[in-house]
Scaffold this active site. Structure first.
Site, PDB file in Angstrom:
ATOM      1  N   SER A 297       0.961  -1.264   0.024  1.00  0.00           N
ATOM      2  CA  SER A 297       0.073   0.136   0.034  1.00  0.00           C
ATOM      3  C   SER A 297       0.851   1.061   0.012  1.00  0.00           C
ATOM      4  O   SER A 297       1.904   1.365   0.476  1.00  0.00           O
ATOM      5  CB  SER A 297      -1.006  -0.004   1.198  1.00  0.00           C
ATOM      6  OG  SER A 297      -1.224   1.358   1.426  1.00  0.00           O
TER       7      SER A 297
ATOM      8  N   TYR B  41      -1.719  -1.102  11.022  1.00  0.00           N
ATOM      9  CA  TYR B  41      -2.095  -1.735   9.670  1.00  0.00           C
ATOM     10  C   TYR B  41      -1.009  -1.349   8.740  1.00  0.00           C
ATOM     11  O   TYR B  41      -0.454  -1.996   8.000  1.00  0.00           O
ATOM     12  CB  TYR B  41      -3.388  -1.003   9.186  1.00  0.00           C
ATOM     13  CG  TYR B  41      -3.521  -0.940   7.631  1.00  0.00           C
ATOM     14  CD1 TYR B  41      -3.290   0.044   6.813  1.00  0.00           C
ATOM     15  CD2 TYR B  41      -3.835  -2.439   7.167  1.00  0.00           C
ATOM     16  CE1 TYR B  41      -3.384   0.101   5.659  1.00  0.00           C
ATOM     17  CE2 TYR B  41      -3.909  -2.497   5.503  1.00  0.00           C
ATOM     18  CZ  TYR B  41      -3.659  -1.178   4.950  1.00  0.00           C
ATOM     19  OH  TYR B  41      -3.762  -1.319   3.436  1.00  0.00           O
TER      20      TYR B  41
ATOM     21  N   LYS C 138       2.420  -3.330   6.710  1.00  0.00           N
ATOM     22  CA  LYS C 138       2.505  -3.547   5.074  1.00  0.00           C
ATOM     23  C   LYS C 138       4.177  -3.240   4.851  1.00  0.00           C
ATOM     24  O   LYS C 138       4.768  -4.009   4.285  1.00  0.00           O
ATOM     25  CB  LYS C 138       1.953  -2.432   4.269  1.00  0.00           C
ATOM     26  CG  LYS C 138       0.266  -2.740   4.197  1.00  0.00           C
ATOM     27  CD  LYS C 138      -0.015  -3.975   3.542  1.00  0.00           C
ATOM     28  CE  LYS C 138      -1.356  -4.342   3.459  1.00  0.00           C
ATOM     29  NZ  LYS C 138      -1.719  -5.606   2.732  1.00  0.00           N
TER      30      LYS C 138
HETATM   31  C1  WQD Z   1      -9.472   8.947   1.697  1.00  0.00           C
HETATM   32  C2  WQD Z   1      -9.747  10.532   1.939  1.00  0.00           C
HETATM   33  C3  WQD Z   1     -10.220  10.720   4.229  1.00  0.00           C
HETATM   34  C4  WQD Z   1     -14.041   9.100   4.533  1.00  0.00           C
HETATM   35  C5  WQD Z   1      -6.625   4.008   3.566  1.00  0.00           C
HETATM   36  C6  WQD Z   1      -5.398   3.250   3.726  1.00  0.00           C
HETATM   37  C7  WQD Z   1      -5.115   2.567   2.511  1.00  0.00           C
HETATM   38  C8  WQD Z   1      -6.204   1.584   2.055  1.00  0.00           C
HETATM   39  C9  WQD Z   1      -7.346   2.549   1.860  1.00  0.00           C
HETATM   40  C10 WQD Z   1      -6.854  -0.419   2.720  1.00  0.00           C
HETATM   41  C11 WQD Z   1      -8.905  10.775   3.309  1.00  0.00           C
HETATM   42  C12 WQD Z   1     -11.549  11.162   3.238  1.00  0.00           C
HETATM   43  C13 WQD Z   1     -12.801   9.705   3.927  1.00  0.00           C
HETATM   44  C14 WQD Z   1     -15.196  10.040   4.928  1.00  0.00           C
HETATM   45  C15 WQD Z   1     -13.726  11.517   4.109  1.00  0.00           C
HETATM   46  N1  WQD Z   1      -6.418   0.857   2.967  1.00  0.00           N
HETATM   47  N2  WQD Z   1     -12.752  10.580   3.829  1.00  0.00           N
HETATM   48  N3  WQD Z   1     -14.758  11.387   4.714  1.00  0.00           N
HETATM   49  O1  WQD Z   1      -7.136   6.884   4.235  1.00  0.00           O
HETATM   50  O2  WQD Z   1      -6.468   7.536   1.768  1.00  0.00           O
HETATM   51  O3  WQD Z   1      -6.176   4.830   2.914  1.00  0.00           O
HETATM   52  O4  WQD Z   1      -7.870   3.398   2.973  1.00  0.00           O
HETATM   53  O5  WQD Z   1      -7.382  -0.832   1.504  1.00  0.00           O
HETATM   54  O6  WQD Z   1      -4.036   1.757   2.885  1.00  0.00           O
HETATM   55  O7  WQD Z   1      -4.439   3.848   4.282  1.00  0.00           O
HETATM   56  O8  WQD Z   1      -8.579   6.115   2.362  1.00  0.00           O
HETATM   57  O9  WQD Z   1     -10.873   6.410   1.497  1.00  0.00           O
HETATM   58  O10 WQD Z   1     -10.172   6.147   4.156  1.00  0.00           O
HETATM   59  O11 WQD Z   1      -9.932   8.237   2.521  1.00  0.00           O
HETATM   60  O12 WQD Z   1     -13.298  13.059   3.998  1.00  0.00           O
HETATM   61  O13 WQD Z   1     -16.238   9.654   5.250  1.00  0.00           O
HETATM   62  O14 WQD Z   1     -11.160  10.588   2.122  1.00  0.00           O
HETATM   63  O15 WQD Z   1     -10.216  11.882   5.131  1.00  0.00           O
HETATM   64  O16 WQD Z   1      -8.669  12.439   3.025  1.00  0.00           O
HETATM   65  P1  WQD Z   1      -7.085   6.288   2.695  1.00  0.00           P
HETATM   66  P2  WQD Z   1     -10.110   6.670   2.758  1.00  0.00           P
END
Ligand code: WQD
Length: 337
Positions: A125, A150, A154
């Site tokens: 990741s 998590y 990785k």
């Molecule tokens: C993306 C952006 C949130 C939800 C993580 C892991 C990665 C992978 C994917 C597993 C961020 C914003 C999110 C919401 C929001 N893991 N957001 N409101 O954090 O980039 O990656 O998940 O598969 O390894 O690190 O993904 O989709 O959680 O967030 O504003 O209700 O969307 O703050 O900026 P992230 P995400």
């Protein structure tokens, strides 16, 4: 036909990769404990592929299940997806994450060495980069201390793979550093199936559009970005799946004791607010969202430099952001039918 073990193959990325493997002439053998997936996914895979997909229920921490599978299906390669992946949960239950995510890889590698299975593609990741000092990130960008257990698993798993290759174990390894997987198979028969409240942005968007969630909270709009919300590299899950097939083909050309790593993203960054606006435009839906406080641990902005995967694997994304948001909505609608 080459049999390939897909651990976590009933999961989001694993199931889409099973489709692409069949399209490329491989035979996927799924191993999944269904802790974060549903057995019905395997039936839907059969509908897409047009024949039954072989699936074993079990935990790849358990060597006896690997023996059982190998006896009937002597697989020649592995794609290792199986891992717990909820960032927030991992900070609450670090030992569960270390035991499962690291333990399963160690058992799998030991089994591969014992049987002389050479090829493994590992699901890593972009979280290993933390908040990069410069963008876009290349594979040489220094990895940083992960924001969560998590993310740490990785990094540690990548290091285990490097050390195992150095030990002349007779394996060939590619680690794929995913950016943000989104979207669903165009048939809308498979897609992302979050357990409970989605952690990730796009399933939260689609569940809000479907009326399952009341509103989306944008976690901060006061960051140093074009519109104040965070930037990510959102890649269609089918493009990501295809990258795994290309990685397997690449491994087949290499000699043993080989390791390589690739970013898998589109090479473009989009903000959270752009995702919401694009979803509304593509699907002609008004979304209910509000700006809320920042989410601790969030990286402000990250997107991939894809020069290496483009040139070495000959892989290029075929789907657009609009495709991703249209396919994710079609998938969500199929769930509510
Ligand atoms: C993306 C952006 C949130 C939800 C993580 C892991 C990665 C992978 C994917 C597993 C961020 C914003 C999110 C919401 C929001 N893991 N957001 N409101 O954090 O980039 O990656 O998940 O598969 O390894 O690190 O993904 O989709 O959680 O967030 O504003 O209700 O969307 O703050 O900026 P992230 P995400």
């Amino acid at each position: 036909m080459k049999k390939i073990l897909i651990t976590g193959g009933a999961g989001y990325i694993g199931s889409h990769t099973a489709v692409e493997l069949v399209n490329a002439g491989f035979e996927p053998i799924i191993l999944d404990d269904f802790s974060n997936s549903q057995a019905s996914v395997v039936d839907r895979l059969g509908e897409i592929i047009g024949r039954e997909v072989i699936c074993f229920e079990g935990d790849c921490n358990d060597k006896s299940i690997l023996e059982k599978i190998y006896k009937d299906h002597p697989f020649e390669g592995v794609i290792h997806f199986a891992a717990f992946k909820a960032v927030g949960e991992s900070t609450q239950l670090p030992l569960k994450y270390y035991q499962n995510n690291i333990g399963s890889l160690v058992v799998l590698l030991g089994f591969m060495k014992e049987k002389g299975i050479q090829n493994i593609v590992f699901s890593s990741s972009c979280t290993v980069y933390g908040q990069p000092d410069s963008l876009p990130v290349t594979e040489d960008t220094p990895r940083k201390d992960a924001e969560s257990p998590y993310g740490n698993t990785k990094k540690i798993c990548e290091d285990i793979l490097v050390d195992f290759v150095k030990s002349k174990a007779g394996v060939k390894v590619v680690s794929l550093r995913y950016f943000n997987p989104v979207g669903a198979h165009p048939s809308a028969k498979i897609g992302e199936l979050p357990n409970g409240t989605p952690n990730n942005l796009v399933p939260f968007v689609t569940q809000t559009a479907a009326g399952i969630r009341e509103k989306i909270t944008v976690f901060g709009d006061d960051y140093d970005t074009i519109d104040g919300s965070c930037v990510r590299d959102f890649i269609h899950v089918m493009d990501l799946a295809n990258a795994h097939v290309k990685a397997l083909a690449y491994l087949e050309e290499q000699k043993v004791d080989f390791y390589d790593v690739f970013n898998v993203g589109t090479g473009n960054g989009n903000t959270v607010l752009e995702i919401i606006q694009t979803f509304e435009k593509v699907n002609r839906i008004k979304l209910n969202y509000e700006i809320g406080p920042r989410r601790p641990g969030d990286v402000v902005k990250i997107w991939a430099d894809t020069t290496k995967i483009n040139s070495v694997l000959g892989w290029h994304p075929q789907y657009t952001l609009e495709d991703s948001l249209r396919d994710s909505w079609n998938w969500e609608k199929s769930l509510t039918k």
